[in-house]
Write a protein that holds these residues in place. Structure first.
Motif, mmCIF file in Angstrom:
data_model
loop_
_atom_site.group_PDB
_atom_site.id
_atom_site.type_symbol
_atom_site.label_atom_id
_atom_site.label_comp_id
_atom_site.label_asym_id
_atom_site.label_seq_id
_atom_site.Cartn_x
_atom_site.Cartn_y
_atom_site.Cartn_z
ATOM 1 N N ILE A 110 99.354 79.443 -130.046
ATOM 2 C CA ILE A 110 98.916 78.168 -130.606
ATOM 3 C C ILE A 110 98.998 78.202 -132.130
ATOM 4 C CG2 ILE A 110 96.947 76.607 -130.853
ATOM 5 C CD1 ILE A 110 96.076 77.648 -128.028
ATOM 6 N N GLN A 111 98.549 79.319 -132.719
ATOM 7 C CA GLN A 111 98.589 79.445 -134.173
ATOM 8 C C GLN A 111 100.006 79.295 -134.708
ATOM 9 O OE1 GLN A 111 95.716 79.944 -136.223
ATOM 10 N NE2 GLN A 111 97.246 79.215 -137.677
ATOM 11 N N GLY A 112 100.979 79.781 -133.930
ATOM 12 C CA GLY A 112 102.372 79.685 -134.351
ATOM 13 C C GLY A 112 102.826 78.253 -134.573
ATOM 14 N N TYR A 113 102.357 77.343 -133.746
ATOM 15 C CA TYR A 113 102.690 75.928 -133.922
ATOM 16 C C TYR A 113 102.171 75.412 -135.260
ATOM 17 C CZ TYR A 113 104.535 74.724 -129.279
ATOM 18 O OH TYR A 113 105.325 74.603 -128.162
ATOM 19 N N TYR A 114 100.928 75.769 -135.562
ATOM 20 C CA TYR A 114 100.325 75.288 -136.804
ATOM 21 C C TYR A 114 100.959 75.939 -138.027
ATOM 22 C CZ TYR A 114 96.869 72.627 -134.254
ATOM 23 O OH TYR A 114 96.260 71.692 -133.454
ATOM 24 N N ASP A 115 101.288 77.206 -137.919
ATOM 25 C CA ASP A 115 101.954 77.889 -139.032
ATOM 26 C C ASP A 115 103.294 77.239 -139.344
ATOM 27 O OD1 ASP A 115 99.842 79.635 -139.205
ATOM 28 O OD2 ASP A 115 100.859 81.279 -138.160
ATOM 29 N N ASP A 116 103.975 76.754 -138.295
ATOM 30 C CA ASP A 116 105.278 76.105 -138.465
ATOM 31 C C ASP A 116 105.168 74.615 -138.778
ATOM 32 O OD1 ASP A 116 106.551 78.491 -137.967
ATOM 33 O OD2 ASP A 116 106.912 78.076 -135.835
ATOM 34 N N GLY A 117 103.939 74.097 -138.791
ATOM 35 C CA GLY A 117 103.749 72.675 -139.048
ATOM 36 C C GLY A 117 104.254 71.802 -137.915
#
Length: 220
Positions: free
Chosen positions: A129-136
């Motif tokens: 999930i964090q990966g989505y936010y890190d990538d915007g």
């Protein structure tokens, strides 16, 4: 290019610090940036059924509401075996909860994630999930889950294998809200999952480990 990256299991973690899930604070939900998933830093001819959140939730399960424009379709319906159906229901609710955390965020999504995940699966899910936010990034559209099979290993442990088809989902820029529908469908949009679940003291089938294979021929 795949529309949605596969959720991979975390084999090892060298830090004992809890993983901050800013994803759950970055959406339209009600959480704050310092929210954490507790425990994330320690050692899913029968008609297709709708998203698990659209079904009548049991009173002891957290409510999971999919946002407008996002849906999961779970094929196969009821197996006729109450034990297998219970496993598949909790697995489906977990997949819904993960997608709500990606697309909406909020404290309620954190609660659901911790309710349905433990151990390595909780770590992997938080990182995913964090990966989505890190990538915007976020996403819109429908994801289809099919060939869902349950195998029991004793009274309180099971594996669920299933395929996911993300050809009808599209990446969305979290800042601008722009949806990219230019990406052509490809083999990478099909993923095979092998998930291990354990029944906890409250009777919930929690995901404890998950492996995935992107571009799996068995899912095409």
């Amino acid at each position: 290019m795949n529309r949605r990256p596969a959720l991979l299991a975390v084999a090892a973690l060298t830090t004992a610090a809890a993983l901050s899930l800013s994803a759950c604070g970055g959406g339209d939900g009600d959480s704050k940036g310092d929210d954490k998933i507790e425990g994330a830093g320690s050692t899913a001819s029968e008609k297709a059924s709708p998203s698990a959140s659209e079904a009548a939730d049991r009173s002891d399960r957290p409510k999971v509401d999919m946002p407008k424009g996002v849906s999961n379709v779970f094929e196969g319906g009821s197996t006729g075996d109450a034990k297998k159906d219970a496993v598949l229901e909790d697995n489906a609710r977990n997949l819904d909860a993960i997608d709500v955390a990606i697309t909406v965020g909020g404290k309620s999504s954190q609660k659901a994630l911790k309710f349905y995940n433990d151990g390595k699966a909780l770590i992997a899910t938080a990182s995913y999930i964090q990966g989505y936010y890190d990538d915007g990034k976020s996403y819109v559209g429908a994801t289809r889950y099919y060939d869902r099979q349950v195998t029991f290993h004793g009274a309180s442990e099971a594996t669920v294998t299933y395929c996911a088809d993300a050809t009808k989902s599209y990446p969305k820029n979290r800042k601008t809200g722009k949806v990219d529908k230019s990406i052509p469908a490809s083999a990478n949009d099909y993923t095979f999952f092998n998930e291990r679940l354990k029944k906890n003291a409250k009777g919930v089938w929690q995901s404890v480990d998950v492996l995935s294979e992107t571009g799996a021929k068995k899912c095409m």
